[in-house]
Design an enzyme around this catalytic site. Structure first.
Site, PDB file in Angstrom:
ATOM      1  N   ASP A 155     108.881   5.308 -30.721  1.00  0.00           N
ATOM      2  CA  ASP A 155     110.146   5.628 -30.056  1.00  0.00           C
ATOM      3  C   ASP A 155     110.414   4.570 -28.974  1.00  0.00           C
ATOM      4  OD1 ASP A 155     112.305   6.780 -28.869  1.00  0.00           O
ATOM      5  OD2 ASP A 155     111.289   8.591 -28.177  1.00  0.00           O
ATOM      6  N   ASP A 159     116.516   4.302 -32.746  1.00  0.00           N
ATOM      7  CA  ASP A 159     115.385   3.812 -31.950  1.00  0.00           C
ATOM      8  C   ASP A 159     114.075   4.533 -32.264  1.00  0.00           C
ATOM      9  OD1 ASP A 159     116.205   6.197 -30.936  1.00  0.00           O
ATOM     10  OD2 ASP A 159     116.054   5.640 -28.842  1.00  0.00           O
ATOM     11  N   GLU A 160     113.998   5.159 -33.416  1.00  0.00           N
ATOM     12  CA  GLU A 160     112.779   5.899 -33.759  1.00  0.00           C
ATOM     13  C   GLU A 160     112.390   5.677 -35.211  1.00  0.00           C
ATOM     14  OE1 GLU A 160     112.638  10.250 -32.373  1.00  0.00           O
ATOM     15  OE2 GLU A 160     114.727   9.670 -32.147  1.00  0.00           O
TER      16      GLU A 160
END
Lengths: 89, 412
Positions: free
Chosen positions: B10, B104-105
Site C-alpha cells: 500500500d 495505490d494497492e
C-alpha cells in the site's frame, strides 16, 4: 510562502541519453540555458510521462544547487520547456 | 490447501506523497490534494496533515480549521497513473499472481515464488528499495504479509507510514481483537451499523455469535462472510492481471465546482459525459443497450434508465436518450451528473448500417476517433461543448476501470 513559480518557457537543455538505465525514463538533463544563465543540475529527482494523442511527454524534476526545476520534454519535436521552479527543502 | 503467502503493498498517502516527491520543498509539510483548483474537497492528505486530523473526503475549510498551515494543491492524475503503472511493474516481478486492488494497492501471492527471492521478508524489503530507486526516494509503502488477503490488508494497515507487519496464524486473532470492525476490508458502514445495533461492536463479540444468529439477522451470504471475517478466514484468490474480468458497465460521473442553474450548461455537461462514456466504450471495443442517467442537486436526486433493443456506442444517441430520460425532471441547480452505459457486448456485434446516412455517421465517428487518438482527446468535439471547460478522461482512486486502464497504460 510560494511553493512553486510557473514559468512555461522554451529552453535549451544539455542532456545525457542512457538506454541502459532500468528506469522508465532514460534521459538525464545535465544543464540548461535559461535567460542567458547556465544552470547545472546535480540530481534527477523525479520523472513521469504522459501521452497527448500519440505524443509522449516526459516530465523531469531536476535539482540544481539553488532550486528544483520541472522540465518538460516533447519526444516528438524534441523540444524542452521549463515548466516551473520550486525552492529547495 | 497449501499455506499461501500473500503480500499487500500500500503506497502511503499516495497523491500527497507523489506531490512531495515532485516538489521537495513540500516534504515534511502538511499537504492536502484537491481534485482541481477551486474545488473544496480534500481527496488525499499527507502523513503530516493526517497528524492534525485531516482526512480524505474532508472539506477544504475544515482541513484549514484543523491545520491552518496546510498546503492545498490540485491533483495531477497523469502523474499518479504513471506512478501506479511503474508501481504495478515492480510488484508483478515477484509473482504473476499480482492483483491491482486500487490505484495505490496491490496484492501479490508469492506462495510459489518466494523461494526465488529468499523469502517473503526479503521480497518486502526489495519492493521498498525498488520503490525508492525506480520511482522516487520519498515514496514509501506499507507492506502486510499473511496467509490470506483479508489479513495481509489488515497487516499493512498496522504500521504507517513505511511499515512492514506480518500476521501469522498465531497472532491473527490477537490483531483482529485489537482492531475496530471498520478496519477490516469487506466490512462497510452498513454492516457495521447493523452490528452495532445488535450490540456487537468488536471482533470478540462477533466471534461469539453463532452462524444461526448471524444468518437470522444478515442473511445467508453476509452471515458466512461475518463468521469468517471474525476468525480471520478468507479463501478468496488473488486475481492476476491477466484475469481481470471484463467491464459490466461503463460510466462517467462528475461533481461540479458550483451549482449549475442554467439548463443549457446542464445539458452541455450531460453531453460531455455522454461523449466520455461512449468514447471509453468504443476504446474498450464495447457497446451497450442499457442507458442510465443520474442528476443530483443540493436537495434532490434523480435517477432513470432505458433499456434498448439494439446496442449503441455513439455519444449523440446516448445524449438523446439521456434527454428523454430527464424530460420530466425539473432540471435546475445541478451539482452532480452521471451517465452509464450497461448490458455491454463486443462492438463487433453492432448491426451493420444499411442506410447511407447511418453509414456516413459511422464513418464520421471512426474518423473523429482516429484524429483524437492521434492528436489527443477532444481535438475534435461536438459543437455543443463549445464555451465550457471540457471534462476529460481521468483515473479514479478505486481504479474501477483497471482492465481498460492497464491495457491503456501498457500501450503507452
Amino acid at each position: 510562502m510560494s511553493y512553486e513559480t510557473s514559468i512555461n518557457e522554451s529552453i535549451k537543455i544539455w542532456a545525457f541519453f542512457d538506454p541502459s538505465t532500468p528506469l522508465g525514463v532514460n534521459i538525464f538533463p545535465i544543464a540548461m540555458n535559461w535567460r542567458r544563465r547556465l544552470i547545472k543540475f546535480h540530481k534527477l529527482i523525479f520523472t513521469s510521462s504522459k501521452k497527448i494523442g500519440e505524443v509522449k511527454i516526459l516530465n523531469l524534476v531536476c535539482a540544481s544547487e539553488t532550486a528544483n526545476f520541472e522540465l518538460e520534454y516533447n519526444t516528438q519535436n524534441q523540444l524542452w520547456k521549463l515548466k516551473r521552479i520550486m525552492p529547495q527543502n | 490447501m497449501p499455506k499461501r503467502i500473500i503480500l499487500h503493498v500500500d503506497l502511503n498517502s499516495f497523491f500527497a506523497t507523489a506531490e512531495q516527491q515532485t516538489n521537495p520543498s513540500l516534504r515534511g509539510k502538511p499537504v492536502g490534494i484537491l481534485k482541481a483548483i477551486g474545488r473544496t474537497c480534500v481527496i488525499a492528505a499527507s502523513v503530516e496533515a493526517k497528524k492534525y486530523g485531516v482526512k480524505t473526503g474532508m472539506a477544504a475549510f475544515e482541513a484549514k480549521k484543523l491545520c491552518s498551515a496546510i498546503i492545498l494543491l490540485p491533483a495531477d492524475f497523469d502523474k499518479y497513473a504513471d506512478i501506479t503503472y511503474r508501481f504495478i511493474n515492480i510488484c508483478k516481478t515477484y509473482s504473476p499472481t499480482c492483483e491491482v486492488f486500487s490505484l495505490d494497492e496491490c496484492f501479490i501471492d508469492i506462495s510459489e515464488t518466494e523461494k526465488f527471492f529468499n523469502g517473503a521478508l526479503a521480497c518486502a524489503f526489495e519492493i521498498k528499495d525498488r520503490l525508492k530507486s525506480e520511482i522516487g526516494d520519498f515514496m514509501t509503502c506499507s507492506i502486510g504479509i499473511s496467509h490470506n488477503r483479508l489479513l495481509a490488508k489488515l497487516a499493512s494497515s498496522q504500521i504507517k507510514p513505511d511499515g512492514l507487519f506480518t500476521i501469522t496464524e498465531d497472532n491473527a486473532l490477537e490483531i483482529l481483537d485489537q482492531s475496530d470492525l471498520l478496519d477490516v476490508c469487506g466490512l462497510g458502514f452498513g454492516l457495521y451499523t447493523h452490528l452495532v445495533g445488535l450490540g456487537i461492536d468488536n471482533f470478540p463479540k462477533l466471534r461469539l455469535c453463532s452462524l444461526y444468529f448471524l444468518n437470522k439477522h444478515f442473511g445467508s451470504y453476509w452471515s458466512l462472510h461475518l463468521y469468517n471475517v471474525s476468525r480471520g478466514i478468507d479463501n478468496s484468490p488473488v486475481m492476476p492481471l491477466a484475469e481481470i474480468p471484463d467491464a459490466k458497465s461503463v460510466s462517467r460521473t462528475y461533481t461540479t465546482h458550483r451549482l449549475l442553474t442554467k439548463k443549457e450548461e446542464i445539458l452541455k455537461l450531460m453531453r460531455n459525459l455522454c461523449e466520455e462514456t461512449a468514447n471509453k466504450a468504443r476504446q474498450m471495443n464495447l457497446c451497450g443497450r442499457y442507458v442510465g442517467l443520474a442528476l443530483r442537486s443540493s436537495q434532490k436526486s434523480y435517477w432513470g434508465h432505458r433499456t434498448l433493443k439494439t446496442y449503441i456506442d455513439d455519444g449523440k444517441r446516448l445524449f438523446d436518450l439521456c434527454c428523454q430520460i430527464s424530460q420530466s425532471w425539473p432540471i435546475d441547480h445541478v451539482r452532480f451528473c452521471g451517465v452509464t452505459l450497461g448490458m455491454l457486448t463486443k462492438n463487433q456485434y453492432l448491426p451493420i448500417p444499411l442506410l447511407p446516412s447511418d453509414k456516413r455517421q459511422l464513418d464520421l465517428m471512426s474518423t473523429i476517433d482516429r484524429i483524437n487518438k492521434r492528436f489527443g482527446d477532444y481535438t475534435i468535439f461536438p459543437a455543443q461543448l463549445l464555451g465550457m471547460d471540457i471534462v476529460r478522461p481521468e483515473v479514479n482512486g478505486y481504479f474501477g476501470d483497471r482492465k481498460f486502464r492497464l491495457n491503456f497504460l501498457r500501450n503507452n
